[in-house]
Design a protein around this motif. Structure first.
Motif, PDB file in Angstrom:
ATOM      1  N   THR A   1      28.451  -0.831 -37.401  1.00  0.00           N
ATOM      2  CA  THR A   1      29.511   0.084 -36.736  1.00  0.00           C
ATOM      3  C   THR A   1      30.763  -0.880 -36.997  1.00  0.00           C
ATOM      4  N   GLU A   2      31.661   0.019 -37.531  1.00  0.00           N
ATOM      5  CA  GLU A   2      33.085  -0.588 -37.852  1.00  0.00           C
ATOM      6  C   GLU A   2      33.906  -0.737 -36.753  1.00  0.00           C
ATOM      7  N   GLY A   3      34.980  -1.592 -36.659  1.00  0.00           N
ATOM      8  CA  GLY A   3      35.934  -1.810 -35.603  1.00  0.00           C
ATOM      9  C   GLY A   3      36.545  -0.408 -35.076  1.00  0.00           C
ATOM     10  N   ALA A   4      36.318  -0.357 -33.412  1.00  0.00           N
ATOM     11  CA  ALA A   4      36.662   0.610 -32.949  1.00  0.00           C
ATOM     12  C   ALA A   4      36.289   2.064 -33.547  1.00  0.00           C
ATOM     13  N   GLY A   5      35.003   1.915 -33.950  1.00  0.00           N
ATOM     14  CA  GLY A   5      34.414   3.325 -34.490  1.00  0.00           C
ATOM     15  C   GLY A   5      35.322   3.993 -35.736  1.00  0.00           C
ATOM     16  N   ASP A   6      36.038   2.933 -36.374  1.00  0.00           N
ATOM     17  CA  ASP A   6      36.968   3.512 -37.229  1.00  0.00           C
ATOM     18  C   ASP A   6      36.281   3.317 -38.703  1.00  0.00           C
ATOM     19  N   ALA A   7      35.809   4.242 -39.569  1.00  0.00           N
ATOM     20  CA  ALA A   7      35.311   4.263 -40.800  1.00  0.00           C
ATOM     21  C   ALA A   7      36.487   3.422 -41.901  1.00  0.00           C
ATOM     22  N   GLY A   8      37.545   3.473 -41.272  1.00  0.00           N
ATOM     23  CA  GLY A   8      38.714   2.888 -42.445  1.00  0.00           C
ATOM     24  C   GLY A   8      38.883   1.363 -42.033  1.00  0.00           C
ATOM     25  N   ALA A   9      38.110   0.537 -40.862  1.00  0.00           N
ATOM     26  CA  ALA A   9      38.504  -0.635 -40.519  1.00  0.00           C
ATOM     27  C   ALA A   9      38.011  -1.643 -41.660  1.00  0.00           C
ATOM     28  N   THR A  10      38.405  -2.909 -41.581  1.00  0.00           N
ATOM     29  CA  THR A  10      38.164  -3.758 -42.371  1.00  0.00           C
ATOM     30  C   THR A  10      37.088  -4.731 -41.557  1.00  0.00           C
ATOM     31  N   VAL A  11      36.732  -4.737 -40.316  1.00  0.00           N
ATOM     32  CA  VAL A  11      35.698  -5.473 -39.845  1.00  0.00           C
ATOM     33  C   VAL A  11      34.333  -4.884 -39.146  1.00  0.00           C
ATOM     34  N   MET A  12      33.361  -5.266 -39.121  1.00  0.00           N
ATOM     35  CA  MET A  12      32.242  -4.615 -38.629  1.00  0.00           C
ATOM     36  C   MET A  12      31.431  -5.650 -37.915  1.00  0.00           C
ATOM     37  N   SER A  13      30.273  -5.002 -37.074  1.00  0.00           N
ATOM     38  CA  SER A  13      29.176  -5.540 -36.487  1.00  0.00           C
ATOM     39  C   SER A  13      27.885  -4.887 -37.014  1.00  0.00           C
ATOM     40  N   TRP A  14      27.064  -5.663 -37.526  1.00  0.00           N
ATOM     41  CA  TRP A  14      25.847  -5.205 -38.328  1.00  0.00           C
ATOM     42  C   TRP A  14      24.714  -5.752 -37.667  1.00  0.00           C
ATOM     43  N   ARG A  15      23.367  -5.068 -37.995  1.00  0.00           N
ATOM     44  CA  ARG A  15      22.108  -5.492 -37.539  1.00  0.00           C
ATOM     45  C   ARG A  15      20.918  -4.985 -38.412  1.00  0.00           C
ATOM     46  N   GLU A  16      20.129  -5.522 -38.119  1.00  0.00           N
ATOM     47  CA  GLU A  16      18.785  -5.202 -38.815  1.00  0.00           C
ATOM     48  C   GLU A  16      18.044  -3.631 -38.064  1.00  0.00           C
ATOM     49  N   PHE A  17      18.477  -2.678 -38.506  1.00  0.00           N
ATOM     50  CA  PHE A  17      17.803  -1.446 -37.694  1.00  0.00           C
ATOM     51  C   PHE A  17      16.077  -1.427 -37.905  1.00  0.00           C
ATOM     52  N   ALA A  18      15.600  -1.670 -38.995  1.00  0.00           N
ATOM     53  CA  ALA A  18      14.220  -1.783 -39.291  1.00  0.00           C
ATOM     54  C   ALA A  18      13.987  -2.818 -40.257  1.00  0.00           C
TER      55      ALA A  18
END
Length: 533
Positions: A387-404
């Motif tokens: 998911t990228e910063g503030a839900g903005d697909a144009g953001a340059t930061v993200m938080s990621w995880r292993e979904f599966a």
């Protein structure tokens, strides 16, 4: 839409839920028009006829309805990618003869197909119209964006051809986006003096890397004879399904990635394209809202910023700009055109994350979360989500995880029951371990009819000084119940009526709790205490 799940099948066939049907609509060799050449089962159709038929090696696919609000579900266009050809099936001789005709037929069988289809009388049928066409490695194409008119793309054999690919996406303005992931399969050379460079290795180009041997009959696919021709392939290609006059356009602002997957979404009205190649994840963010710049000559994909993903170990990530002069993209790169031409090499230079053959991205339609699968090989097989910063697909930061991850447990009832059974077996094994005889025992041989002999070796003695295991457990429970001596007060809290003492005999089955006075009473509920209203 609901349906009954289908069981796991081991047969070579298509299984659909109850109430559904499966139908073949556009197989390899189907004619594009009613007057077109019919497919021959012995694969003897020449290249001239194959050019008027549906291609082979179906990959990406999308259905464009004519009018979604009326009969769009029954009338529309199919756009199909054709990524690979099997010479054994494509040619009557099994592909043994390396002739120019073989090369021509393979070339016209790859690329893409645009086909009108309609649902009538309970079946889907192809409809012969003017929009039906084939897009092949010999079709006329144009370049747009930062490299429009660049010498390395305009010279030589000119702008010709779209190679097959697996990537496919649909833009908000109704066009089809595909890639040319089979770039390395088309090029090769017989020249022993030719030497590969870093740019060739980044895209998998090698002297003997061609899967078809086109360079033997088509000089423009010879790495030594046409050293710049490979720069004209590997781009993201935009196709206008309903406009047979406009040629496919290669969007150079998205970089030369030979992409494997793509997905298009919006952010503040701007077009955002997620892409993957053999090892990395990219993102293109348009410069302006697409509704403001969408014209016949200008595309929302011509101006914007290209990024590559970096996934950090702490669950955060960052989008790194692939821009000349930023993040070290100065040494070895002449200008921004050079960065886009060598986009894979630029991604390595800025320290992008490498994955195991990432597949097609998918964007959640509500949350905007992005999912990308990995190939199963070499310990992969994960599905990453971010998911990228503030839900903005144009953001340059993200938080990621292993979904599966392969082999990970889920909350499905069947797996939960199996997990509980395994836990019970482990508990029983732990109890049995406490009941085993002392270490070093051996079982004596027993003849038929003979009674079971006693265990040999060290034996557990019944020492009266050693308490039984059950007695030890009672002692432990008693020790946990023991409390230090404390005064016991009366209900009014005005005086001490006795002393409650802990265990005084050091433990043992006979050492119950003793009181030096009256046993302490449990206080009554709050509503029944003295003086309560």
């Amino acid at each position: 839409m609901t349906f009954t799940p289908v069981p796991i099948g081991r047969t070579d066939g298509v299984t659909v839920p109850h109430g559904y049907t499966a139908q073949v609509i556009a197989p390899w060799g189907a004619p594009l028009h009613s007057f077109g050449p019919k497919w021959r089962p012995d694969a003897s159709n020449p290249s001239a006829e194959a050019r008027l038929q549906v291609g082979t090696g179906h990959s990406g696919l999308h259905y464009f309805p004519v009018n979604p609000s009326r009969d769009g579900a029954r009338n529309g266009l199919l756009v199909i990618n054709h990524a690979a050809a099997d010479p054994v099936l494509l040619h009557a001789d099994g592909g043994r003869a390396a002739t120019s005709e073989r090369t021509a037929k393979e070339m016209v069988s790859l690329g893409a197909t645009v086909l009108r289809v309609r649902f009538s009388n309970g079946r889907w049928r192809a409809v012969g119209t003017d929009v039906n066409r084939r897009i092949t490695p010999s079709s006329h194409v144009t370049f747009s964006g930062p490299l429009h008119g660049h010498d390395i793309l305009a010279g030589g054999a000119g702008a010709r051809g779209v190679l097959g690919g697996t990537a496919h996406a649909v833009t908000p303005w109704g066009t089809y986006l595909t890639g040319e992931s089979t770039l390395a399969d088309a090029f090769g050379t017989e020249d022993r003096d030719w030497r590969s460079s870093r740019i060739h290795r980044c895209y998998g180009l090698a002297a003997h890397g061609s899967a078809y041997g086109w360079h033997r009959h088509e000089p423009r696919f010879d790495l030594a004879a046409s050293p710049d021709e490979h720069y004209r392939f590997g781009w993201a290609v935009e196709i206008s399904p309903w406009d047979p006059v406009t040629p496919p356009v290669k969007r150079t602002a998205l970089g030369r990635l030979a992409l494997n997957g793509a997905a298009v979404t919006e952010s503040g009205g701007r077009a955002v394209v997620y892409m993957t190649d053999d090892a990395r994840v990219y993102k293109f963010v348009g410069e302006h809202p697409w509704r403001e710049v969408r014209t016949a000559t200008v595309s929302p994909l011509d101006e914007g910023t290209l990024y590559v993903a970096r996934f950090d170990t702490d669950g955060t990530g960052r989008w790194l700009r692939l821009e000349h002069g930023v993040d070290g993209l100065t040494e070895g790169f002449h200008d921004q055109a050079d960065v886009l031409l060598r986009a894979r090499e630029a991604a390595l230079a800025v320290g992008a994350a490498q994955l195991r053959a990432p597949g097609r991205p998918t964007v959640h339609p509500v949350t905007g979360e992005v999912y990308v699968p990995e190939a199963r090989a070499d310990g992969g097989g994960r599905v990453l989500a971010w998911t990228e910063g503030a839900g903005d697909a144009g953001a340059t930061v993200m938080s990621w995880r292993e979904f599966a991850r392969p082999g990970a447990t889920t909350t499905r009832p069947g797996r939960v029951r199996r997990a509980r059974r395994r836990a019970r077996r482990r508990r029983r094994a732990a109890v049995d371990h406490d009941r085993r005889p002392a270490p070093g025992h051996r079982r004596a041989a027993r003849r038929p009819g003979q009674q079971r002999p006693a265990l040999r070796g060290p034996r557990v003695r019944s020492d009266p000084q050693v308490p039984h295991r059950a007695a030890r457990q009672r002692d432990l429970r008693g020790q946990r119940r023991a409390r230090p001596a404390h005064p016991v007060r009366d209900r009014d809290g005005t005086g001490v009526v006795g002393i409650a003492a802990g265990r005084t005999d050091g433990g043992g089955p006979q050492g119950g709790e003793q009181l030096a006075g009256p046993r302490r009473r449990r206080p009554p509920p709050l509503g029944r205490r003295r003086g309560a209203a």
